[in-house]
Design a protein around this motif. Structure first.
Motif, PDB file in Angstrom:
ATOM      1  N   SER A  23      34.510  31.954  37.946  1.00  0.00           N
ATOM      2  CA  SER A  23      34.715  32.651  39.209  1.00  0.00           C
ATOM      3  C   SER A  23      36.205  32.745  39.516  1.00  0.00           C
ATOM      4  CB  SER A  23      34.000  31.919  40.347  1.00  0.00           C
ATOM      5  OG  SER A  23      34.594  30.646  40.573  1.00  0.00           O
ATOM      6  N   LEU A  24      36.537  33.615  40.453  1.00  0.00           N
ATOM      7  CA  LEU A  24      37.940  33.770  40.836  1.00  0.00           C
ATOM      8  C   LEU A  24      38.495  32.473  41.407  1.00  0.00           C
ATOM      9  CD1 LEU A  24      40.468  35.486  41.334  1.00  0.00           C
ATOM     10  CD2 LEU A  24      39.479  36.145  43.546  1.00  0.00           C
ATOM     11  N   ASP A  25      37.730  31.818  42.269  1.00  0.00           N
ATOM     12  CA  ASP A  25      38.208  30.562  42.874  1.00  0.00           C
ATOM     13  C   ASP A  25      38.436  29.489  41.811  1.00  0.00           C
ATOM     14  OD1 ASP A  25      38.152  31.706  45.363  1.00  0.00           O
ATOM     15  OD2 ASP A  25      36.165  30.930  45.888  1.00  0.00           O
ATOM     16  N   SER A  26      37.523  29.418  40.845  1.00  0.00           N
ATOM     17  CA  SER A  26      37.683  28.426  39.783  1.00  0.00           C
ATOM     18  C   SER A  26      38.924  28.726  38.939  1.00  0.00           C
ATOM     19  CB  SER A  26      36.448  28.397  38.889  1.00  0.00           C
ATOM     20  OG  SER A  26      35.303  28.008  39.631  1.00  0.00           O
ATOM     21  N   PHE A  27      39.116  30.001  38.643  1.00  0.00           N
ATOM     22  CA  PHE A  27      40.287  30.394  37.854  1.00  0.00           C
ATOM     23  C   PHE A  27      41.585  30.071  38.587  1.00  0.00           C
ATOM     24  CE2 PHE A  27      43.399  33.914  37.280  1.00  0.00           C
ATOM     25  CZ  PHE A  27      43.904  33.504  36.056  1.00  0.00           C
ATOM     26  N   LEU A  28      41.649  30.421  39.883  1.00  0.00           N
ATOM     27  CA  LEU A  28      42.863  30.130  40.650  1.00  0.00           C
ATOM     28  C   LEU A  28      43.086  28.627  40.774  1.00  0.00           C
ATOM     29  CD1 LEU A  28      42.675  32.818  43.491  1.00  0.00           C
ATOM     30  CD2 LEU A  28      43.946  32.895  41.335  1.00  0.00           C
ATOM     31  N   GLY A  29      41.989  27.865  40.824  1.00  0.00           N
ATOM     32  CA  GLY A  29      42.122  26.414  40.828  1.00  0.00           C
ATOM     33  C   GLY A  29      42.753  25.911  39.540  1.00  0.00           C
ATOM     34  N   GLU A  30      42.376  26.516  38.418  1.00  0.00           N
ATOM     35  CA  GLU A  30      42.975  26.137  37.139  1.00  0.00           C
ATOM     36  C   GLU A  30      44.453  26.519  37.099  1.00  0.00           C
ATOM     37  OE1 GLU A  30      40.784  27.711  33.902  1.00  0.00           O
ATOM     38  OE2 GLU A  30      38.907  26.697  34.412  1.00  0.00           O
ATOM     39  N   VAL A  31      44.783  27.655  37.721  1.00  0.00           N
ATOM     40  CA  VAL A  31      46.180  28.090  37.760  1.00  0.00           C
ATOM     41  C   VAL A  31      47.030  27.077  38.531  1.00  0.00           C
ATOM     42  CG1 VAL A  31      47.766  29.857  38.627  1.00  0.00           C
ATOM     43  CG2 VAL A  31      45.632  30.534  37.528  1.00  0.00           C
ATOM     44  N   THR A  32      46.506  26.597  39.669  1.00  0.00           N
ATOM     45  CA  THR A  32      47.272  25.645  40.484  1.00  0.00           C
ATOM     46  C   THR A  32      47.505  24.327  39.755  1.00  0.00           C
ATOM     47  OG1 THR A  32      45.241  24.817  41.543  1.00  0.00           O
ATOM     48  CG2 THR A  32      46.389  26.632  42.621  1.00  0.00           C
ATOM     49  N   GLU A 181      45.562  36.507  40.360  1.00  0.00           N
ATOM     50  CA  GLU A 181      44.365  37.193  40.870  1.00  0.00           C
ATOM     51  C   GLU A 181      44.317  38.633  40.374  1.00  0.00           C
ATOM     52  OE1 GLU A 181      42.300  38.351  45.178  1.00  0.00           O
ATOM     53  OE2 GLU A 181      43.772  36.725  45.056  1.00  0.00           O
ATOM     54  N   ALA A 182      45.475  39.300  40.353  1.00  0.00           N
ATOM     55  CA  ALA A 182      45.517  40.682  39.865  1.00  0.00           C
ATOM     56  C   ALA A 182      45.106  40.753  38.397  1.00  0.00           C
ATOM     57  CB  ALA A 182      46.922  41.254  40.053  1.00  0.00           C
ATOM     58  N   VAL A 183      45.582  39.805  37.578  1.00  0.00           N
ATOM     59  CA  VAL A 183      45.212  39.779  36.158  1.00  0.00           C
ATOM     60  C   VAL A 183      43.716  39.536  36.003  1.00  0.00           C
ATOM     61  CG1 VAL A 183      45.474  38.465  34.012  1.00  0.00           C
ATOM     62  CG2 VAL A 183      47.491  39.075  35.339  1.00  0.00           C
ATOM     63  N   TYR A 184      43.163  38.669  36.836  1.00  0.00           N
ATOM     64  CA  TYR A 184      41.723  38.371  36.775  1.00  0.00           C
ATOM     65  C   TYR A 184      40.907  39.644  36.991  1.00  0.00           C
ATOM     66  CZ  TYR A 184      37.226  36.193  37.941  1.00  0.00           C
ATOM     67  OH  TYR A 184      35.894  35.835  37.970  1.00  0.00           O
ATOM     68  N   TRP A 185      41.245  40.408  38.039  1.00  0.00           N
ATOM     69  CA  TRP A 185      40.472  41.620  38.333  1.00  0.00           C
ATOM     70  C   TRP A 185      40.718  42.700  37.280  1.00  0.00           C
ATOM     71  CZ3 TRP A 185      36.658  40.344  40.871  1.00  0.00           C
ATOM     72  CH2 TRP A 185      36.711  39.549  42.014  1.00  0.00           C
ATOM     73  N   LYS A 186      41.939  42.771  36.763  1.00  0.00           N
ATOM     74  CA  LYS A 186      42.212  43.737  35.692  1.00  0.00           C
ATOM     75  C   LYS A 186      41.337  43.466  34.474  1.00  0.00           C
ATOM     76  CE  LYS A 186      47.086  44.906  36.564  1.00  0.00           C
ATOM     77  NZ  LYS A 186      48.470  44.793  36.039  1.00  0.00           N
ATOM     78  N   LEU A 187      41.238  42.180  34.100  1.00  0.00           N
ATOM     79  CA  LEU A 187      40.427  41.820  32.943  1.00  0.00           C
ATOM     80  C   LEU A 187      38.958  42.077  33.218  1.00  0.00           C
ATOM     81  CD1 LEU A 187      40.049  40.650  30.152  1.00  0.00           C
ATOM     82  CD2 LEU A 187      40.132  38.354  31.136  1.00  0.00           C
ATOM     83  N   SER A 188      38.508  41.765  34.430  1.00  0.00           N
ATOM     84  CA  SER A 188      37.109  42.009  34.782  1.00  0.00           C
ATOM     85  C   SER A 188      36.758  43.489  34.636  1.00  0.00           C
ATOM     86  CB  SER A 188      36.843  41.532  36.215  1.00  0.00           C
ATOM     87  OG  SER A 188      35.535  41.864  36.620  1.00  0.00           O
ATOM     88  N   LEU A 189      37.621  44.349  35.151  1.00  0.00           N
ATOM     89  CA  LEU A 189      37.373  45.788  35.068  1.00  0.00           C
ATOM     90  C   LEU A 189      37.572  46.300  33.644  1.00  0.00           C
ATOM     91  CD1 LEU A 189      39.081  46.827  38.410  1.00  0.00           C
ATOM     92  CD2 LEU A 189      36.649  47.034  37.865  1.00  0.00           C
ATOM     93  N   MET A 190      38.493  45.698  32.907  1.00  0.00           N
ATOM     94  CA  MET A 190      38.704  46.124  31.524  1.00  0.00           C
ATOM     95  C   MET A 190      37.489  45.790  30.668  1.00  0.00           C
ATOM     96  SD  MET A 190      40.443  47.733  29.364  1.00  0.00           S
ATOM     97  CE  MET A 190      41.833  48.064  30.457  1.00  0.00           C
ATOM     98  N   ARG A 191      36.851  44.662  30.955  1.00  0.00           N
ATOM     99  CA  ARG A 191      35.614  44.350  30.222  1.00  0.00           C
ATOM    100  C   ARG A 191      34.537  45.380  30.527  1.00  0.00           C
ATOM    101  NH1 ARG A 191      34.578  37.764  30.141  1.00  0.00           N
ATOM    102  NH2 ARG A 191      36.013  37.345  28.421  1.00  0.00           N
TER     103      ARG A 191
END
Length: 474
Positions: A23-32, A181-191
């Protein structure tokens, strides 16, 4: 038994799907946690915040102590009385204090032991004695640092510099999260785009095979097959390009969370058009951190200008020393006598000095003044640009959402048009070229919709950086 196996398989499938979702929240948590740039910025913010009141340290009480030993063998006109050598041990300890109104003071106790070697006892009561005294000293600035002007400027410059550093680091950390977050959504849409290109390739393959069979049976012109074959190769190229873009975004996403890998097996969130349109615009709170950083830099420049002008002014200080004194060959009587007030010592004076290089002083002061004005202009410009940026982002998001809704309608219409034309082609009522053109129109509408969807999500992520952290720092 079959029902039990079915339920078990469903549960295993459900668990495995959720176990490989990111999820986005989990990913951002990993980023932090895993992005060293983010953790560095956070530590920089915390460091600046911890030093936010560093300037006040110059006002804190300070304890001091000093000891010195002297051995004096210099010739003297009274050496027949004092002897040929005088030794002295001196110890002082006490407290200093500086105030914001230009007053500084010291309160300390001084103990001194003097020995006169070879002294004539006929003229002296004792050739060794103790001198003890409590001492109060103070100084009041009347011109340079008049009433603490320079002291306050030092405090303001120090605190503003630290706060500027804290705000700058805070903005950097928010920018990293927004970019992630922008990279996350870009990858989601690219998939999603890759899946669309895969479907396009499947359809292109079927059309090519269908045209090839009809051409071999002389039921269609060879031009139809050539068109279908060209469309097939173009679909292959587009799928390869989308796959390469997906791999690049996977690397970016892993880099954002501090993972050195080119693979990503987790599923990402995929938002529908309706959910994107329904997203609320982030609320703007306080001053954006980079603007606050410019503001503090302007404060520091203003304080430095005051400090520069003041330190080049003439010095006029009122000073005074008051001590109570005791003297005796033994320490205890001397110590008790020092608190009796029988032998006070008082000094009151005034000190003045002035620099004479007036031309250079004037140039230096004008330079600091220009630096202050430059910092203020930079701050005003930054604040204006950020206000305009927020207004533009807010308007752009609303405009893109409206275009996104229309783009979705266009995509639905293009799908209907393409599906209808494909059915007509199956019935032999239209050409392969026409089907391919309609398919390209549909693919273009899909790309347009996803591009608008991506732009909205990126702008919303950027708008999250506008929430200031001012309250936490101050």
């Amino acid at each position: 038994m079959r029902r039990i196996k079915l339920v078990y398989c469903c549960l295993v499938g459900f668990i495995s799907v959720n176990a490989y979702s990111l999820s986005l929240d989990s990913f951002l948590g990993e980023v932090t946690k895993g992005n060293q740039g983010y953790t560095s910025s956070q530590k920089g913010y915390e460091a600046g915040a911890a030093r936010a009141e560093e300037g006040d340290l110059i006002l804190a009480y300070s304890f001091f102590t000093n000891y010195q030993f002297s051995n004096d063998k210099r010739e003297s006109n009274f050496s027949f009385v004092t002897g040929d050598r005088v030794t002295n041990n001196n110890l002082a300890f006490g407290f200093n204090k500086l105030t914001t109104f230009g007053f500084s003071g010291s309160l300390y106790y001084n103990v001194s032991h003097t020995s006169m070697h070879g002294a004539n006892s006929a003229f002296l009561n004792s050739n060794q004695f103790y001198e003890t005294k409590p001492v109060l000293e103070f100084k009041q600035s009347l011109w340079q640092n008049a009433f603490g002007r320079q002291t306050r400027a030092i405090i303001d410059a120090t605190d503003a510099k630290n706060l500027s550093s804290a705000y700058s680091a805070s903005y950097s950390s928010k920018k990293i999260i927004a970019d992630a977050e922008a990279v996350y959504w870009k990858l989601s849409l690219m998939r999603e785009m890759v899946k669309i290109k895969e479907d396009n390739l499947k359809r292109a393959t079927k059309i090519k095979e269908w045209s090839e069979r009809r051409t071999k049976l002389n039921l269609a012109d060879k031009a139809d097959f050539l068109q279908a074959d060209a469309n097939f190769k173009m679909a292959q190229l587009e799928l390869q390009a989308a796959t390469d873009d997906e791999k690049d975004l996977v690397r970016q996403l892993n880099t954002m969370r501090g993972i050195n890998s080119d693979e990503l097996n987790e599923d990402l969130e995929l938002l529908t058009v309706d959910s994107v349109v329904a997203m609320n615009t982030p609320e703007r709170k306080g001053v954006r951190d980079d603007v606050a950083s410019f503001r503090e830099m302007a404060k520091a420049a203003s304080a430095n200008a005051i400090l520069s002008k003041d330190k080049n002014k003439p010095t006029l200080e009122l000073f005074s020393t008051l001590s109570l004194n005791g003297r005796d060959p033994s320490f205890d009587p001397s110590f008790k006598e020092s608190w009796g007030g029988n032998y006070p010592y008082t000094v009151v004076g005034i000190k003045f000095s002035a620099p004479l290089d007036f031309g250079n002083i004037k140039r230096v002061n004008s330079g600091y003044e220009l630096e202050k004005l430059s910092a203020q202009d930079s701050y005003e410009r930054k604040r204006f640009e950020v206000d305009r940026e927020w207004d533009n982002l807010a308007k752009k998001v609303q405009e893109l959402k409206e275009r996104l809704k229309i783009a979705k309608q266009v995509e639905d219409a293009q799908l209907i048009k393409y599906t209808n034309e494909q059915n007509r082609h199956n019935l032999g009522r239209t050409t392969t070229y026409q089907v391919i053109m309609f398919e390209q129109d549909y693919a273009t509408s899909q790309y347009l919709r996803m591009n608008l969807q991506s732009q909205v999500l990126q702008l919303l992520a950027t708008m999250k950086t506008f929430e200031g952290k001012e309250e936490q720092v101050l």
